[in-house]
Each structure stands twice: as structure tokens, then as C-alpha cells.
Write an enzyme that holds these catalytic residues in place. Structure first.
Site, PDB file in Angstrom:
ATOM      1  N   PRO A  30      23.545  66.877  45.955  1.00  8.59           N
ATOM      2  CA  PRO A  30      22.633  66.816  47.018  1.00  8.59           C
ATOM      3  C   PRO A  30      22.559  68.529  47.176  1.00  8.59           C
ATOM      4  CG  PRO A  30      24.819  66.121  47.995  1.00  8.59           C
ATOM      5  CD  PRO A  30      24.760  66.155  46.406  1.00  8.59           C
ATOM      6  N   THR A  32      19.259  70.693  49.729  1.00 13.51           N
ATOM      7  CA  THR A  32      18.668  70.878  50.626  1.00 13.51           C
ATOM      8  C   THR A  32      17.061  72.350  50.303  1.00 13.51           C
ATOM      9  OG1 THR A  32      19.042  69.233  52.139  1.00 13.51           O
ATOM     10  CG2 THR A  32      17.334  71.340  52.845  1.00 13.51           C
ATOM     11  N   HIS A 180      24.827  59.752  52.962  1.00 13.62           N
ATOM     12  CA  HIS A 180      24.937  61.630  53.417  1.00 13.62           C
ATOM     13  C   HIS A 180      26.062  61.206  54.865  1.00 13.62           C
ATOM     14  CE1 HIS A 180      25.395  65.411  53.212  1.00 13.62           C
ATOM     15  NE2 HIS A 180      24.022  65.781  54.113  1.00 13.62           N
ATOM     16  N   ASN A 183      29.369  66.849  56.251  1.00  8.52           N
ATOM     17  CA  ASN A 183      28.637  68.083  56.899  1.00  8.52           C
ATOM     18  C   ASN A 183      27.841  67.910  58.290  1.00  8.52           C
ATOM     19  OD1 ASN A 183      29.898  68.845  54.095  1.00  8.52           O
ATOM     20  ND2 ASN A 183      27.223  68.557  53.703  1.00  8.52           N
ATOM     21  N   TYR A 185      26.240  65.792  59.803  1.00  7.57           N
ATOM     22  CA  TYR A 185      25.259  64.501  60.028  1.00  7.57           C
ATOM     23  C   TYR A 185      25.321  63.492  61.078  1.00  7.57           C
ATOM     24  CZ  TYR A 185      23.192  68.784  57.960  1.00  7.57           C
ATOM     25  OH  TYR A 185      22.841  69.553  57.339  1.00  7.57           O
ATOM     26  N   ARG A 232      28.851  60.047  50.475  1.00 11.61           N
ATOM     27  CA  ARG A 232      29.763  61.196  50.402  1.00 11.61           C
ATOM     28  C   ARG A 232      29.948  61.601  51.870  1.00 11.61           C
ATOM     29  NH1 ARG A 232      27.138  67.271  49.430  1.00 11.61           N
ATOM     30  NH2 ARG A 232      28.332  67.314  47.517  1.00 11.61           N
ATOM     31  N   ASN A 240      27.833  73.066  61.897  1.00 11.91           N
ATOM     32  CA  ASN A 240      27.514  72.133  63.170  1.00 11.91           C
ATOM     33  C   ASN A 240      28.666  71.495  64.069  1.00 11.91           C
ATOM     34  OD1 ASN A 240      24.723  72.245  61.880  1.00 11.91           O
ATOM     35  ND2 ASN A 240      25.503  70.224  59.983  1.00 11.91           N
TER      36      ASN A 240
HETATM   37  C1  LIG Z   1      21.029  75.466  49.653  1.00  6.18           C
HETATM   38  C2  LIG Z   1      21.935  74.340  49.579  1.00  6.18           C
HETATM   39  C3  LIG Z   1      21.112  73.083  49.929  1.00  6.18           C
HETATM   40  C4  LIG Z   1      22.262  71.641  50.431  1.00  6.18           C
HETATM   41  N1  LIG Z   1      21.792  71.318  50.725  1.00  6.18           N
HETATM   42  C5  LIG Z   1      22.935  69.594  50.838  1.00  6.18           C
HETATM   43  C6  LIG Z   1      22.605  68.767  51.150  1.00  6.18           C
HETATM   44  O1  LIG Z   1      20.958  67.982  51.659  1.00  6.18           O
HETATM   45  N2  LIG Z   1      23.190  67.265  51.758  1.00  6.18           N
HETATM   46  C7  LIG Z   1      24.085  67.658  51.363  1.00  6.18           C
HETATM   47  O2  LIG Z   1      25.202  66.803  51.139  1.00  6.18           O
HETATM   48  N3  LIG Z   1      25.658  68.969  50.662  1.00  6.18           N
HETATM   49  C8  LIG Z   1      24.121  69.763  50.905  1.00  6.18           C
HETATM   50  N4  LIG Z   1      24.440  71.237  50.445  1.00  6.18           N
HETATM   51  C9  LIG Z   1      26.083  71.061  49.976  1.00  6.18           C
HETATM   52  C10 LIG Z   1      26.248  70.818  48.600  1.00  6.18           C
HETATM   53  O3  LIG Z   1      26.650  69.883  47.903  1.00  6.18           O
HETATM   54  C11 LIG Z   1      27.959  71.242  48.831  1.00  6.18           C
HETATM   55  O4  LIG Z   1      28.572  70.326  48.455  1.00  6.18           O
HETATM   56  C12 LIG Z   1      28.012  72.785  48.668  1.00  6.18           C
HETATM   57  O5  LIG Z   1      26.848  73.742  47.832  1.00  6.18           O
HETATM   58  C13 LIG Z   1      29.237  72.922  47.467  1.00  6.18           C
HETATM   59  O6  LIG Z   1      29.071  72.536  46.355  1.00  6.18           O
HETATM   60  P1  LIG Z   1      29.096  74.179  44.909  1.00  6.18           P
HETATM   61  O7  LIG Z   1      30.704  74.981  45.234  1.00  6.18           O
HETATM   62  O8  LIG Z   1      29.157  73.972  44.075  1.00  6.18           O
HETATM   63  O9  LIG Z   1      27.480  75.230  45.574  1.00  6.18           O
HETATM   64  C14 LIG Z   1      23.814  72.332  50.669  1.00  6.18           C
HETATM   65  C15 LIG Z   1      24.229  73.838  49.884  1.00  6.18           C
HETATM   66  C16 LIG Z   1      23.098  74.545  49.321  1.00  6.18           C
HETATM   67  C17 LIG Z   1      23.815  75.736  49.039  1.00  6.18           C
END
Ligand SMILES: Cc1cc2nc3c(=O)[nH]c(=O)nc-3n(C[C@H](O)[C@H](O)[C@H](O)COP(=O)(O)O)c2cc1C
Length: 368
Positions: A30, A32, A180, A183, A185, A232, A240
Site C-alpha cells: 500500500p 499513499t 491498516h 505505522n 495510525y 497489516r 509517527n
Molecule cells: C510513497 C509511500 C507511501 C506509503 N503509504 C503507505 C500507506 O498508505 N499504507 C501503508 O501501510 N504503508 C505505506 N507505505 C509503506 C510501504 O507500504 C512499505 O512498507 C515501505 O515502502 C517499505 O517497503 P519497500 O522497501 O518495499 O518500499 C508507504 C511507502 C511509500 C514509499
């Protein structure tokens, strides 16, 4: 566990996830992207963005608010109004046209918010405990403020917000929902004792702190059936302002308490690499032994470490965030060992098509 190693099993082998046979075990994490339009609906660009990435075995949508109370950022989508549902329907149709699967990530930001999103009222949280930092509001950057603690009698209503979000996700054509709980929330705020100092049945003991997660899971599983609901969690992620005095105990109990629901999966943010990784502090092996359903691991994985996680039995699926953001055809690139596009961090949050739908697939030339 070497005895469990299975070299025939890797990221590209299909996986039966609840009622769905996924084409591969790469999950789009996921993310944002802060490009929602007026009324917190996803834009038409989002339709293209998700369509481009539909070769993932499963897509988990960006966090989408279950209610106005759950809003904490600018330009993030919701799933509590008819126009929002209609906009998401275009996304899910596009993903399905490509043969993909997509779950909606249901989100309530709790204290990670600002009064300006709530007509001047304080954001709500388990306890009136604030944290350091600044939030982007529609009026510019503002410091976070201490939230208002939810009254015990209000909590059932918040659980109902998640149930309503789950119903709307069904109307919008999603294949399931992910709660969710990561992180920092709202759900995570209840789980960890750094943000939950309640003295009612939702605070104090670990069992009490896990109660909100369990109630939300029960409500949402009541809408979808447990096998189309994922959860998750991010036991050691400190973003946060999050902390817990004993994450292993807290999250072990949470994983145990989720077992009766027969969930589609547990999705752990438990980084192996990247800014959030803490060597020697991964927790997924502990939770793997407790949780009886499919496990998705996330955080800093690449093709080789992802394949290893699946082959070794450490996880059933692996989710990729930034790699999918920058590579619409990530599945093909990993399969062929092709080079990856470089992610452009300046366009992660907010903006237009640039850095959103213009990352080229293999063989495509960038518009420039
Ligand atoms: C631009 C961006 C937006 C994110 N938004 C969310 C989100 O909406 N919900 C969530 O659970 N994690 C969010 N994350 C965390 C990612 O889901 C993921 O846990 C994090 O990027 C680490 O994985 P990766 O190393 O494969 O990128 C976001 C990460 C990035 C980079």
C-alpha cells in the site's frame, strides 16, 4: 528453517489466497500518493497507475479513509461517500480487466492528523498523548497537537466506521480489504503502550490493547468473511512517535488473537533493508510460528531476498513498495533480472502524472 526450504517455490509460483488463485507472490505494498481530487476521491490517473501495476499477484491500495474522522493528510482518498466508491470502482475494474486482484487498505489515522481536517476539533486517539512533528495541512505545515482520548462509549462507533468502509469496498469492486494496523495510525495507537494509556477495557494489559484490533477485525470479517481480510502490522516501526515497552509480547499476542478469524493474510512491515531496518531486530520469524495463516513480509526486499524469503518458508508472499512505485512491470523485471527504474522521491507524495504514471515499462521510452 532449512528443513522447510523448497527451491521449487519462489516469487513467481502461484499462491492460493483465500478464494483467489494469485498468479505470483509479489504483492504491491500500500502506498499513499496524495493525488486524490476534490472530495477525497481517487483521480482518473489512479486508474492508469493501478492498471499499469496489475501484474502483481495482489495489489493493496493506498490507505483509504473509512470516515471523515479518519482523515490525516491532504489529497488522500476515502471510501465513505458515493463519489469515492464510484471513483474506486474505475480502479478495480481496470485491475480486473488486466486479470489482477486488489484489496482496499482501510485507514483511520487517529492522532496522526490535525484539527484543520476536522473543522477545528481535535483528532481522536486512544489517549491524549501527542508526538513531535509537523503535518501538511491545506493551510501549510503545522505542528501535531495532542489528540482527544476517545470515550469508551465512542469506540463501538469507530469500529462501525471500519465495517462501513468494508461494505463500501465491496460496492467498489475490491477483492478484499486490508486493515491498516501499522505505522502509527489508529489501530497501532491502541496496540502499543507508548500511545495507549487507557484504564478501561481497551488499555493496560496487552489483551486489552489488542481488543480494538480484534473488534475491528471481527466487524470487517463479518462483512467479507475472514478469508478476504488481511491485517497489516509493523511491530518495530517507530514512525509517527510510536513505541512499545515489549513489542515481541504485544505483537505475538496480536498474531495469536487473529488466528480464529481465518484471515487471508497477516502483512508484516519488518524491514530487512532501508531506512527503517534494524539489524538483528526482525520479528517475522517469531510471528510466523504463532500466526496460522499466510504471511506477507515487507521492507527493503529485492528479487533475491524476496525469492529466498519464499523458498525458505519465512513467508508465503513478499510485498514491494518503492520497487512497484517506480516499476509498473516489476514482476517481469524481477523474472528477467532486468534493471530497475530509479525512484524519484520528489514525486512520491502529491503532484500530477509525472512520477506517477510515466515510469516506463521495459522497452518503453520515457516521454522525457
Ligand atoms: C510513497 C509511500 C507511501 C506509503 N503509504 C503507505 C500507506 O498508505 N499504507 C501503508 O501501510 N504503508 C505505506 N507505505 C509503506 C510501504 O507500504 C512499505 O512498507 C515501505 O515502502 C517499505 O517497503 P519497500 O522497501 O518495499 O518500499 C508507504 C511507502 C511509500 C514509499
Amino acid at each position: 528453517m532449512m528443513s522447510n526450504t523448497n527451491r521449487e517455490r519462489n516469487l513467481f509460483t502461484p499462491f492460493q489466497l483465500g478464494p483467489y488463485e494469485l498468479r505470483n507472490r509479489l504483492v504491491m505494498a500500500p502506498m499513499t500518493r496524495s493525488r486524490a481530487v476534490e472530495g477525497n476521491a481517487v483521480s482518473d490517473l489512479a486508474v492508469e497507475y493501478y492498471r499499469q501495476r496489475a501484474t502483481a499477484g495482489l495489489i493493496v491500495s493506498e490507505g483509504t479513509q473509512v470516515s471523515p474522522q479518519g482523515v490525516g493528510y491532504t489529497h488522500t482518498p476515502g471510501i465513505h461517500g458515493a463519489a469515492q466508491v464510484a471513483a474506486w470502482r474505475k480502479v478495480t475494474d481496470a485491475v480486473h480487466e488486466e486479470g489482477g486482484r486488489i484489496f482496499a487498505q482501510l485507514w483511520h489515522t487517529g492522532r496522526v492528523s490535525h484539527p484543520s481536517f476536522h473543522g477545528g476539533e481535535l483528532p481522536v486517539a486512544p489517549s491524549a498523548i501527542g508526538f513531535e512533528g509537523q503535518v501538511l495541512t491545506y493551510e501549510g505545515m503545522r505542528p501535531y497537537v495532542a489528540p482527544r482520548a476517545l470515550e469508551t462509549e465512542e469506540i463501538a462507533g469507530v469500529v462501525a466506521q471500519f465495517a462501513a468502509g468494508a461494505e463500501r469496498a465491496y460496492e467498489a469492486g475490491f477483492d478484499g480489504v486490508e486493515l491498516h494496523g501499522a505505522n502509527g495510525y489508529l489501530i497501532d495507537q491502541f496496540l502499543r503502550d507508548g500511545s495507549n494509556a487507557r484504564t478501561d477495557p481497551y488499555g493496560g494489559s496487552i489483551q486489552n490493547r489488542v481488543r480494538f484490533l480484534v473488534e475491528v477485525t471481527r466487524a470487517v470479517a463479518g462483512v467479507w468473511g475472514g478469508d478476504r481480510v488481511g491485517v497489516r502490522l509493523s511491530p518495530r516501526v517507530a514512525v509517527n512517535g510510536m513505541s512499545d515497552s515489549d513489542p515481541e509480547a504485544t505483537f505475538s499476542y496480536a498474531a495469536y488473537a487473529l488466528n480464529p478469524f481465518g484471515l487471508a493474510y497477516l502483512h508484516l512491515v519488518d524491514p530487512v533493508a532501508g531506512p527503517m531496518a534494524r539489524p538483528g531486530a526482525r520479528i517475522s520469524a517469531v510471528l510466523r510460528a504463532i500466526f496460522r495463516g499466510p504471511l506477507i513480509v515487507n521492507g527493503g526486499f529485492e528479487a533475491d531476498t524476496g525469492n529466498e524469503a519464499v523458498a525458505s518458508g519465512q513467508a508465503d508472499l513478499v510485498s514491494f513498495g518503492v520497487p512497484f512505485l517506480a516499476n509498473p512491470d516489476l514482476v517481469r523485471r524481477y523474472r528477467e533480472g532486468a534493471p530497475l527504474n530509479a525512484p524519484d522521491r520528489a514525486t512520491f507524495y502529491g503532484g500530477d502524472a509525472h512520477g506517477y504514471v510515466d515510469y516506463p515499462a521495459l522497452g518503453e521510452v520515457t516521454a522525457g
